[in-house]
Structure formats: C-alpha cells, structure tokens
Design a protein around this motif. Structure first.
Motif, PDB file in Angstrom:
ATOM      1  N   ILE A  36       0.847  -1.186   0.000  1.00  0.00           N
ATOM      2  CA  ILE A  36       0.000   0.000   0.000  1.00  0.00           C
ATOM      3  C   ILE A  36       0.885   1.238   0.000  1.00  0.00           C
ATOM      4  O   ILE A  36       1.805   1.355   0.817  1.00  0.00           O
ATOM      5  CB  ILE A  36      -0.936   0.012   1.217  1.00  0.00           C
ATOM      6  CG1 ILE A  36      -1.871  -1.209   1.172  1.00  0.00           C
ATOM      7  CG2 ILE A  36      -1.743   1.287   1.277  1.00  0.00           C
ATOM      8  CD1 ILE A  36      -2.786  -1.309   2.363  1.00  0.00           C
ATOM      9  N   ASP A  70       1.302   5.353   0.487  1.00  0.00           N
ATOM     10  CA  ASP A  70       0.734   6.430   1.317  1.00  0.00           C
ATOM     11  C   ASP A  70      -0.253   5.870   2.333  1.00  0.00           C
ATOM     12  O   ASP A  70      -1.432   6.261   2.362  1.00  0.00           O
ATOM     13  CB  ASP A  70       0.051   7.496   0.455  1.00  0.00           C
ATOM     14  CG  ASP A  70       0.981   8.095  -0.588  1.00  0.00           C
ATOM     15  OD1 ASP A  70       2.202   8.134  -0.334  1.00  0.00           O
ATOM     16  OD2 ASP A  70       0.494   8.529  -1.648  1.00  0.00           O
ATOM     17  N   PRO A  71       0.180   4.919   3.182  1.00  0.00           N
ATOM     18  CA  PRO A  71      -0.757   4.302   4.127  1.00  0.00           C
ATOM     19  C   PRO A  71      -1.246   5.300   5.179  1.00  0.00           C
ATOM     20  O   PRO A  71      -0.590   6.298   5.494  1.00  0.00           O
ATOM     21  CB  PRO A  71       0.078   3.180   4.766  1.00  0.00           C
ATOM     22  CG  PRO A  71       1.487   3.664   4.653  1.00  0.00           C
ATOM     23  CD  PRO A  71       1.559   4.424   3.361  1.00  0.00           C
ATOM     24  N   THR A  72      -2.417   5.016   5.737  1.00  0.00           N
ATOM     25  CA  THR A  72      -3.009   5.853   6.774  1.00  0.00           C
ATOM     26  C   THR A  72      -2.429   5.480   8.129  1.00  0.00           C
ATOM     27  O   THR A  72      -2.373   4.295   8.497  1.00  0.00           O
ATOM     28  CB  THR A  72      -4.535   5.690   6.792  1.00  0.00           C
ATOM     29  OG1 THR A  72      -5.054   6.031   5.504  1.00  0.00           O
ATOM     30  CG2 THR A  72      -5.169   6.582   7.832  1.00  0.00           C
ATOM     31  N   ASN A 105      -2.643  10.339   5.997  1.00  0.00           N
ATOM     32  CA  ASN A 105      -1.803   9.550   5.099  1.00  0.00           C
ATOM     33  C   ASN A 105      -0.330   9.900   5.316  1.00  0.00           C
ATOM     34  O   ASN A 105       0.037  11.076   5.411  1.00  0.00           O
ATOM     35  CB  ASN A 105      -2.178   9.805   3.639  1.00  0.00           C
ATOM     36  CG  ASN A 105      -3.568   9.307   3.307  1.00  0.00           C
ATOM     37  OD1 ASN A 105      -4.518  10.062   3.312  1.00  0.00           O
ATOM     38  ND2 ASN A 105      -3.695   8.023   3.016  1.00  0.00           N
ATOM     39  N   GLU A 156      -5.134   6.047  -0.036  1.00  0.00           N
ATOM     40  CA  GLU A 156      -4.280   4.872  -0.211  1.00  0.00           C
ATOM     41  C   GLU A 156      -4.503   4.260  -1.590  1.00  0.00           C
ATOM     42  O   GLU A 156      -5.591   4.352  -2.154  1.00  0.00           O
ATOM     43  CB  GLU A 156      -4.579   3.825   0.865  1.00  0.00           C
ATOM     44  CG  GLU A 156      -4.238   4.259   2.280  1.00  0.00           C
ATOM     45  CD  GLU A 156      -4.539   3.174   3.293  1.00  0.00           C
ATOM     46  OE1 GLU A 156      -4.053   3.274   4.422  1.00  0.00           O
ATOM     47  OE2 GLU A 156      -5.281   2.227   2.948  1.00  0.00           O
TER      48      GLU A 156
END
Length: 378
Positions: A147, A149-151, A157, A177
C-alpha cells in the motif's frame, strides 16, 4: 403582518378571511424506513423541533412516518440509505466543517470511510458527499500487496511511505491509499530458480546490515515475499549445460569474462551473460553448418544460416577428412585439430582443453585465431 405566511393543519375546517389568501394546499410527505426527507429553509424560521434555521439552510428528517413541512420549509427530495455489508464501505467527503452524527469533528474536504461497524444502513447528511462505494480487498495465504501512502494511527496519510500486507487478510483501502502493483502472488522458487534482490532502504536482514543499493541473491526452493525495504530486480533460472556446451559469463564488478562449461549454472547478482563478438566471415562459417567435403556446390553454400547465440561458448565441429588450424593469441602458438572433432573456444579457463581463443577464417595476422578447414582427400 402583511405577506406573513403560516400553516393551518388538519383535521379541521378553515374559513378564509377577506384579508387572507390561500397560497397552496400542502400534503404530508411519507418517510419510509431507511429513508430521509431533505428540507431547505426559504427564510429564517424555527423548524418543528424548535431549532432556529437561516435562509437557505438544509437539514434531514429521519423519523419514519408522515411529515408536514412548515410554511417556510421546502421539500428538496428523499434520500435513501446505503445498506452496508462486510464487503462494502462508503467513501465520504465533508462539504463543510461540521460535527457528524458520531460526534466527530470533520473539516471541509476531509475524507473517510463508513463501514458496517459504524452503521448497517447509512443515510449521508446534507454536509456529506458520497464519492464512491468501496469494495473490500481480500488476500489469500498465497498473496500479498504493498500500500502506498498508508493511513497512520492519527487518520492521516503518510505520504511517500509503503506498507506491506500479507494474506490471509481482508481490508478496505482508506482514502488516499492505493496499491502499488495490485494484489500479487507469493514468489515460489524451485530448486533451479533464484531471484536478485536490491535494497532500497537501509535495514537489517536476519542480523545482516543492508545498505541502499546492495544486491544479493535468494535461491530456491522457497517462498519469498519482498519487504518494503527491498525490490526484486530479476528472476533467474538455472542453465543446464552439457559437457560440450558452455556460456560466457562477465563479472560486472571486475569486468572479467570467463567460460562456464559442462555444469548447471545460475548467474549470481554480480554476473551477466557476455556476448562474444566475431568477424562476419567467422559467423557465417559457424552458423552455415556446411560440410567442406560433402557440400561443395554453390547451392550448398547458399543455405540459410542460423543465428548464433553470442553468449554461448563458440564451438566448431571439424568434419571428417578435414583439419582445423587454431592459433592461441595469448600463448602465441598454433595447433592443428583433425576431424572428426569438436573445438571449443573458452575464455579465462583453467582447463587445458579450453584455451583462450578467438576466431578468424582468413589471414591469421588479422585477428587472434586462425581456423582453416582443409580437405584431406584432395
């Protein structure tokens, strides 16, 4: 006051006054389950719940049953609920700053997901815009994904970072994401396979320090899932070579070229196949497969030649009743091979059977090796 408007609700009988005009007859709107009525204030007023509304303000009535809008309330329309399941979520965006029905403060433009954990049936508020319906992503125990730009835990993000997800697992992609290369299968390597790995970040690999740019090889049989600190450069397969077959291998660090003959070989992370260049006339000699005794006609010499694999060790089959003179340019000596025999030109070999040779068909002073086929029957 003149131009005032009000509502006379039934049941009852209304007798209009001479100073009163009946503008319209309003019928109640029926609100079904999982449905809401959207209203707009035509001017500043107080709604039926006693809350002050300003001109143009919109709100929802979620109570099931009949609702009779007030004199300064306009019915915009009905809104149906989205029924959520374990495999479906809603991607929402805030149209303005407000506090949602769950008590969370939302900023204008903020995006988030609503799942079945939040509500089984969801009716978007007037300040919420449904961007899309998000389907769940499911990984088996033979799959993984990365993934971008993960949260994070704060709901924001982490731009530029990557996150590895291994199966078995089901999850929803959060707003912002995206999958780097979709859902990928685990790399399964056989006994004759290997993969070349390159480190993109500094990390420790089973206690060994890896710096960005480091290359190493993982051999099979095994299952492999690359972490976010590395990337797969190449997948290689073992090349089985007969005792009369070989390949030229070049070390990309030192530039040295050597020949590998008569074994099963896998190129490591510091090696590549090397193409041995030969003069055009020698290429024709090696690829023509012409017998100098049997094929003496011009038609025989006009046969279509097969292209030579230049990374394979050069070999020449000296036919019966013929001889080949070979000149070793390093040792500066010549030898004659009588047919039928096989000559292999290997590089950097320690075996006396494979001297360091190059090939030339015409004048031995032009290049390094002279191979002359002579008809011994003449």
């Amino acid at each position: 006051m003149a131009h005032d408007e009000w509502l006379f609700t039934g049941p009852g009988t209304y007798l209009p006054h001479k100073n009163v005009e009946v503008v319209e007859t309003i019928r109640a709107s029926i609100i079904s389950p999982n449905q809401a009525l959207r209203l707009r204030a035509l001017k500043a007023c107080k709604d039926q719940g006693g809350k002050e509304r300003v001109c143009g303000e919109e709100w929802l009535i979620n109570k099931t049953g009949a609702y009779l809008p007030g004199a300064y309330e306009q019915v915009v329309g009905f809104i149906s609920a989205y029924v959520l399941t374990e495999n479906i979520a809603l991607h929402l965006e805030a149209l303005q700053s407000y506090k949602d029905r769950f008590g969370v403060d939302r900023k204008s433009g903020e995006q988030w997901l609503i799942t079945i954990k939040d509500s089984e049936a969801f009716i978007p508020d007037v300040h919420e815009n449904v961007l899309q319906v998000v389907n769940i992503s499911t990984l088996t125990n033979r799959q993984y994904c990365v993934i971008l730009d993960p949260t994070g835990e704060d709901g924001r993000n982490k731009l530029g970072q990557r996150k590895l997800i291994k199966g078995e697992k089901s999850f929803f992609l959060q707003p912002g994401e995206r999958l780097e290369a979709g859902i990928q299968d685990v790399h399964i390597l056989g006994e004759d396979e290997a993969i070349i790995i390159k480190a993109v970040l500094a990390f420790k690999d089973n206690g060994e320090d890896r710096a960005p740019g480091n290359l190493w090889m993982i051999r099979g049989p095994c299952e492999f899932i690359p972490s976010v600190e590395m990337e797969i450069i190449d997948r290689r397969k073992a090349m089985p070579l007969d005792e009369n077959e070989g390949i030229y291998v070049r070390d990309i660090k030192t530039g040295k070229v050597r020949a590998v003959v008569g074994q099963t070989y896998v190129l490591n992370q510091d090696e590549e196949l090397w193409d041995k260049p030969l003069p055009e006339q020698i290429e024709k000699l090696l690829s023509a497969e012409v017998d100098p005794v049997a094929d003496r006609t011009a038609r025989a010499h006009n046969k279509e030649a097969k292209a030579r694999l230049k990374h394979k060790v050069v070999s020449y089959r000296v036919p019966h009743n013929a001889a080949a003179q070979i000149y070793d340019y390093k040792a500066k000596r010549a030898r004659v091979v009588f047919g039928p025999d096989l000559v292999m030109l290997a590089l950097m070999s320690t075996s006396p059977n494979y001297p360091c040779l190059a090939v030339n068909l015409n004048d031995p002073t032009v290049s390094d090796l002279c191979v002359c086929c002579l008809d011994l029957t003449l």
